[in-house]
Structure formats: structure tokens, C-alpha cells
Scaffold this motif. Structure first.
Motif, PDB file in Angstrom:
ATOM      1  N   MET A 115       0.858  -1.182   0.000  1.00 34.56           N
ATOM      2  CA  MET A 115       0.000   0.000   0.000  1.00 34.56           C
ATOM      3  C   MET A 115       0.892   1.228   0.000  1.00 34.56           C
ATOM      4  SD  MET A 115      -1.448  -0.180   3.909  1.00 34.56           S
ATOM      5  CE  MET A 115      -0.355  -0.434   5.307  1.00 34.56           C
ATOM      6  N   SER A 116       0.294   2.393  -0.212  1.00 28.01           N
ATOM      7  CA  SER A 116       1.107   3.609  -0.298  1.00 28.01           C
ATOM      8  C   SER A 116       0.362   4.794   0.289  1.00 28.01           C
ATOM      9  CB  SER A 116       1.478   3.906  -1.761  1.00 28.01           C
ATOM     10  OG  SER A 116       0.309   4.151  -2.528  1.00 28.01           O
ATOM     11  N   PHE A 117       1.144   5.776   0.728  1.00 17.70           N
ATOM     12  CA  PHE A 117       0.604   7.071   1.125  1.00 17.70           C
ATOM     13  C   PHE A 117       0.820   8.039  -0.040  1.00 17.70           C
ATOM     14  CE2 PHE A 117       1.920   5.318   5.311  1.00 17.70           C
ATOM     15  CZ  PHE A 117       0.705   5.386   5.971  1.00 17.70           C
ATOM     16  N   TRP A 118      -0.255   8.647  -0.518  1.00 14.76           N
ATOM     17  CA  TRP A 118      -0.148   9.663  -1.569  1.00 14.76           C
ATOM     18  C   TRP A 118      -0.130  11.023  -0.875  1.00 14.76           C
ATOM     19  CZ3 TRP A 118      -0.740   8.751  -7.089  1.00 14.76           C
ATOM     20  CH2 TRP A 118      -0.795   7.388  -7.408  1.00 14.76           C
ATOM     21  N   MET A 119       1.074  11.596  -0.724  1.00 12.63           N
ATOM     22  CA  MET A 119       1.210  12.819   0.057  1.00 12.63           C
ATOM     23  C   MET A 119       2.106  13.813  -0.662  1.00 12.63           C
ATOM     24  SD  MET A 119       1.693  11.166   3.867  1.00 12.63           S
ATOM     25  CE  MET A 119       1.636  12.789   4.639  1.00 12.63           C
ATOM     26  N   ALA A 120       1.774  15.080  -0.523  1.00 14.10           N
ATOM     27  CA  ALA A 120       2.561  16.140  -1.144  1.00 14.10           C
ATOM     28  C   ALA A 120       3.872  16.337  -0.389  1.00 14.10           C
ATOM     29  CB  ALA A 120       1.763  17.447  -1.146  1.00 14.10           C
ATOM     30  N   THR A 121       4.856  16.909  -1.067  1.00 13.49           N
ATOM     31  CA  THR A 121       6.123  17.242  -0.423  1.00 13.49           C
ATOM     32  C   THR A 121       5.882  18.202   0.736  1.00 13.49           C
ATOM     33  OG1 THR A 121       7.303  16.976  -2.517  1.00 13.49           O
ATOM     34  CG2 THR A 121       8.408  18.234  -0.788  1.00 13.49           C
ATOM     35  N   GLY A 122       6.491  17.904   1.878  1.00 12.59           N
ATOM     36  CA  GLY A 122       6.343  18.770   3.039  1.00 12.59           C
ATOM     37  C   GLY A 122       5.104  18.513   3.868  1.00 12.59           C
ATOM     38  N   SER A 123       4.394  17.415   3.576  1.00 17.09           N
ATOM     39  CA  SER A 123       3.151  17.132   4.309  1.00 17.09           C
ATOM     40  C   SER A 123       3.365  16.204   5.500  1.00 17.09           C
ATOM     41  CB  SER A 123       2.108  16.533   3.362  1.00 17.09           C
ATOM     42  OG  SER A 123       2.602  15.363   2.740  1.00 17.09           O
ATOM     43  N   GLY A 124       4.624  15.879   5.791  1.00 17.05           N
ATOM     44  CA  GLY A 124       4.917  15.115   6.999  1.00 17.05           C
ATOM     45  C   GLY A 124       4.897  13.612   6.839  1.00 17.05           C
ATOM     46  N   LYS A 125       5.299  13.113   5.664  1.00 16.38           N
ATOM     47  CA  LYS A 125       5.246  11.659   5.472  1.00 16.38           C
ATOM     48  C   LYS A 125       6.275  10.931   6.328  1.00 16.38           C
ATOM     49  CE  LYS A 125       8.041  11.559   1.199  1.00 16.38           C
ATOM     50  NZ  LYS A 125       8.202  13.012   1.041  1.00 16.38           N
ATOM     51  N   THR A 126       7.437  11.561   6.597  1.00 16.32           N
ATOM     52  CA  THR A 126       8.431  10.900   7.444  1.00 16.32           C
ATOM     53  C   THR A 126       7.900  10.735   8.860  1.00 16.32           C
ATOM     54  OG1 THR A 126      10.188  11.923   6.125  1.00 16.32           O
ATOM     55  CG2 THR A 126      10.824  10.937   8.221  1.00 16.32           C
ATOM     56  N   LEU A 127       7.195  11.732   9.336  1.00  9.10           N
ATOM     57  CA  LEU A 127       6.566  11.655  10.656  1.00  9.10           C
ATOM     58  C   LEU A 127       5.577  10.488  10.700  1.00  9.10           C
ATOM     59  CD1 LEU A 127       5.269  14.670  12.684  1.00  9.10           C
ATOM     60  CD2 LEU A 127       3.751  12.752  12.264  1.00  9.10           C
ATOM     61  N   ILE A 128       4.787  10.338   9.646  1.00  7.46           N
ATOM     62  CA  ILE A 128       3.814   9.248   9.579  1.00  7.46           C
ATOM     63  C   ILE A 128       4.517   7.897   9.525  1.00  7.46           C
ATOM     64  CG2 ILE A 128       2.093   8.167   8.072  1.00  7.46           C
ATOM     65  CD1 ILE A 128       0.975  10.868   7.480  1.00  7.46           C
ATOM     66  N   ILE A 129       5.622   7.821   8.787  1.00  4.08           N
ATOM     67  CA  ILE A 129       6.370   6.568   8.695  1.00  4.08           C
ATOM     68  C   ILE A 129       6.871   6.137  10.070  1.00  4.08           C
ATOM     69  CG2 ILE A 129       8.544   5.577   7.859  1.00  4.08           C
ATOM     70  CD1 ILE A 129       8.059   7.069   5.224  1.00  4.08           C
ATOM     71  N   VAL A 130       7.397   7.081  10.844  1.00  7.53           N
ATOM     72  CA  VAL A 130       7.907   6.748  12.176  1.00  7.53           C
ATOM     73  C   VAL A 130       6.767   6.274  13.079  1.00  7.53           C
ATOM     74  CG1 VAL A 130       9.048   7.651  14.242  1.00  7.53           C
ATOM     75  CG2 VAL A 130       9.870   8.313  11.972  1.00  7.53           C
ATOM     76  N   LYS A 131       5.625   6.944  13.022  1.00  7.41           N
ATOM     77  CA  LYS A 131       4.479   6.505  13.823  1.00  7.41           C
ATOM     78  C   LYS A 131       4.003   5.122  13.376  1.00  7.41           C
ATOM     79  CE  LYS A 131       2.228   8.311  16.571  1.00  7.41           C
ATOM     80  NZ  LYS A 131       2.269   8.227  18.067  1.00  7.41           N
ATOM     81  N   LEU A 132       4.015   4.870  12.072  1.00  5.36           N
ATOM     82  CA  LEU A 132       3.600   3.559  11.581  1.00  5.36           C
ATOM     83  C   LEU A 132       4.555   2.475  12.069  1.00  5.36           C
ATOM     84  CD1 LEU A 132       1.679   1.857   9.902  1.00  5.36           C
ATOM     85  CD2 LEU A 132       3.028   2.413   7.867  1.00  5.36           C
ATOM     86  N   ILE A 133       5.846   2.786  12.137  1.00  7.78           N
ATOM     87  CA  ILE A 133       6.819   1.839  12.681  1.00  7.78           C
ATOM     88  C   ILE A 133       6.491   1.523  14.137  1.00  7.78           C
ATOM     89  CG2 ILE A 133       9.227   1.627  13.430  1.00  7.78           C
ATOM     90  CD1 ILE A 133      10.002   3.065  10.810  1.00  7.78           C
ATOM     91  N   GLU A 134       6.122   2.548  14.897  1.00  8.20           N
ATOM     92  CA  GLU A 134       5.718   2.326  16.290  1.00  8.20           C
ATOM     93  C   GLU A 134       4.563   1.333  16.358  1.00  8.20           C
ATOM     94  OE1 GLU A 134       3.416   4.680  19.932  1.00  8.20           O
ATOM     95  OE2 GLU A 134       3.960   5.752  18.094  1.00  8.20           O
ATOM     96  N   PHE A 135       3.554   1.537  15.517  1.00  2.00           N
ATOM     97  CA  PHE A 135       2.379   0.664  15.530  1.00  2.00           C
ATOM     98  C   PHE A 135       2.738  -0.749  15.068  1.00  2.00           C
ATOM     99  CE2 PHE A 135      -0.395   4.652  14.564  1.00  2.00           C
ATOM    100  CZ  PHE A 135      -0.084   5.155  15.820  1.00  2.00           C
ATOM    101  N   LEU A 136       3.568  -0.848  14.022  1.00  2.71           N
ATOM    102  CA  LEU A 136       3.997  -2.160  13.535  1.00  2.71           C
ATOM    103  C   LEU A 136       4.709  -2.937  14.637  1.00  2.71           C
ATOM    104  CD1 LEU A 136       5.447  -1.481   9.953  1.00  2.71           C
ATOM    105  CD2 LEU A 136       3.519  -2.964  10.505  1.00  2.71           C
ATOM    106  N   GLY A 137       5.657  -2.271  15.295  1.00  2.00           N
ATOM    107  CA  GLY A 137       6.419  -2.939  16.346  1.00  2.00           C
ATOM    108  C   GLY A 137       5.535  -3.451  17.463  1.00  2.00           C
ATOM    109  N   LYS A 138       4.571  -2.644  17.874  1.00  2.00           N
ATOM    110  CA  LYS A 138       3.684  -3.052  18.962  1.00  2.00           C
ATOM    111  C   LYS A 138       2.766  -4.193  18.536  1.00  2.00           C
ATOM    112  CE  LYS A 138       3.714   1.325  21.498  1.00  2.00           C
ATOM    113  NZ  LYS A 138       2.936   2.497  21.976  1.00  2.00           N
ATOM    114  N   LEU A 139       2.262  -4.151  17.313  1.00  2.00           N
ATOM    115  CA  LEU A 139       1.376  -5.212  16.836  1.00  2.00           C
ATOM    116  C   LEU A 139       2.134  -6.527  16.656  1.00  2.00           C
ATOM    117  CD1 LEU A 139      -0.757  -3.168  14.290  1.00  2.00           C
ATOM    118  CD2 LEU A 139      -1.605  -4.258  16.380  1.00  2.00           C
ATOM    119  N   ILE A 140       3.384  -6.444  16.219  1.00  2.00           N
ATOM    120  CA  ILE A 140       4.205  -7.654  16.109  1.00  2.00           C
ATOM    121  C   ILE A 140       4.488  -8.222  17.495  1.00  2.00           C
ATOM    122  CG2 ILE A 140       6.473  -8.540  15.439  1.00  2.00           C
ATOM    123  CD1 ILE A 140       6.431  -6.483  13.130  1.00  2.00           C
ATOM    124  N   ALA A 141       4.822  -7.345  18.444  1.00  2.00           N
ATOM    125  CA  ALA A 141       5.094  -7.796  19.810  1.00  2.00           C
ATOM    126  C   ALA A 141       3.864  -8.441  20.440  1.00  2.00           C
ATOM    127  CB  ALA A 141       5.570  -6.620  20.658  1.00  2.00           C
TER     128      ALA A 141
END
Length: 262
Positions: A115-141
């Protein structure tokens, strides 16, 4: 413009109807100075619904997810024709169980776990990626998602540095969850030393330059086969692949490690 089939599918899923372990996340706060906007929260919720749909509802069955795409209007034929892409075809043929050939074609169903995030430059996609990593890690744990390693890829050093800075900022505020970044080249040693990458609220995440992943091993270039992990990677690619056909093997080097992940 391409039709947003997956977005339409997940928007029909009520987030409130997901199991409790999939809802109990802080979607608002990132760090001391950053909070998420509503569109960023919605993107994360849609991502979680997509993960739940594939791994829980469809039980990681790519064909079942493909059928849902077709029920939601997918009519285009995206099957991979081995006659047209002979150079890249040899890489697919290395995994006959994961990419079975029928009439010299490989069904698009075998590439659909993404899947993908369709986001404009400067819209905070790196911030979303880090939060998604947090959620992934917790769901795997919590064993809500299959065990697998997490890999972040970006095609420029400055994007990797931006990612590292965001992770550092996240870690400085979130004391109950720490993301540990590791260079992909250190994969073997990290795996030997850290048998439980999601233990004690710590999430191990590997990173590398996406344009330095290939089918050979040199000083900085790494061979994707050396990090196969039975295809059980969760890969987050900072930018969509947009290389030319001569470079098409690289897009497959991203697909193979996640063929049994996402």
C-alpha cells in the motif's frame, strides 16, 4: 489518475470495529513539539485497516485480497508478462513457489501485499512513517502481526538523515517505546546479538539507500539475496519507484524481501 481501490476498500471498514489491540494507539502525539494533523491521523488509521484486512481478515492470502480488489471494480490486467520483461524475469523465476508462472505470466495477485501514502512534499510523510513503525512494532510484539523485520529505504542520504532525526525526536519523547536504527549491512551481527527485536518495548529498524540495493555485492551496493529473511520483511519505501526500464530489477529487489510480509 489511477483508481484508489485499496483506499475505497479500507474506507468502508469502520476503525472502531477493529479489535481493541488495533485501536489503542496514540494517534495525536509525536514528540514534545509535534502533534499530528487530522489528515495524518486518518492516513495512519487507513494503514492499520489495510494491515488488518490483509493479515487478519484475509489471513495473508494474496489471492483473497486480489478477489476483493476485483469486487471493488478492478478490471485492468496488471499481470506480469515474462515475454516483455525478459531481463527482470530471471529474478522472479528464482522464487517459483511465490511467483508461479501460468501461460508465461505471473498474476498481479502475487504482488498485491502493498500500500502507499499519496502525500505532497512537506506534508509530513516521514513523521507518519515513524508513527507507523511504532504501531507495527507493537502489533508484532502483541502477535497481532506475523514476526518479521522492518526495513526503511530512501534513495538519498539527506532523506535517511531526515528519517534518523525524526526517530531521535520520537525517542526523546516516547519513553515507553524506543526505535533502534541499524544499518542493513549489519543485519547478520544484529540478528545474532538481538534474538528478540521487539522485546522490552524496543523496535529494531534497519535502514539503507534504496538505490544501493541490487543483485550484486560491492563496497556500498548490497545484494538483496543476502538479506532475504524468507521474504518476511515489512518494507517502508520513502519514495515510490520511478526508475527507467533498464533499472527495473531494482523495483523487484524491494518486492522479493517482502513477498511474505508487506
Amino acid at each position: 489518475m489511477s483508481k484508489l481501490y485499496l483506499q475505497n476498500i479500507v474506507e468502508d471498514i469502520s476503525f472502531e470495529n477493529l479489535p481493541a489491540k488495533w485501536q489503542g494507539f496514540d494517534f495525536s502525539r509525536f514528540s514534545k513539539d509535534k502533534t499530528l494533523f487530522d489528515f495524518q491521523k486518518q492516513g495512519l488509521q487507513n494503514a492499520l485497516k489495510g494491515l488488518w484486512l490483509y493479515f487478519k481478515d484475509k489471513k495473508a492470502d494474496k489471492k483473497a485480497l486480489f478477489e476483493q480488489y476485483k469486487l471493488n471494480g478492478l478490471e485492468e490486467n496488471f499481470d506480469y508478462n515474462l515475454n516483455r520483461e525478459r531481463k527482470a524475469a530471471k529474478y522472479l523465476l528464482e522464487y517459483p513457489e511465490d511467483y508461479p508462472v501460468v501461460n508465461n505470466k505471473i498474476s498481479f495477485a502475487h504482488f498485491i501485499n502493498r500500500m502507499s501514502f499519496w502525500m505532497a512534499t512537506g506534508s509530513g510523510k516521514t513523521l507518519i512513517i515513524v508513527k507507523l513503525i511504532e504501531f507495527l512494532g507493537k502489533l508484532i510484539a502483541e502477535k497481532e502481526l506475523p514476526t518479521g523485520d522492518i526495513l526503511f529505504l530512501a534513495h538519498r542520504d539527506d532523506l535517511l538523515e531526515q528519517f534518523k532525526n525524526h526517530v531521535e525526536e520520537f525517542n526523546s519523547f516516547n519513553f515507553d517505546t524506543k526505535i533502534n536504527l541499524k544499518n542493513l549491512r549489519d543485519y547478520e551481527s544484529v540478528k545474532r546479538e538481538n534474538a528478540l527485536p521487539f522485546a522490552k518495548n524496543e523496535i529494531t529498524v534497519f535502514y539503507y539507500r534504496s538505490d544501493l540495493i541490487s543483485d550484486e555485492h560491492k563496497e556500498k551496493i548490497v545484494n538483496f539475496r543476502n538479506y532475504d529473511n524468507s521474504g518476511k520483511w515489512y518494507i517502508l519505501l520513502d519514495e515510490a519507484y520511478n526508475g527507467d526500464k533498464a533499472d527495473s530489477k531494482r523495483k523487484f529487489s524491494f518486492s522479493f524481501p517482502s513477498r511474505n510480509g508487506s
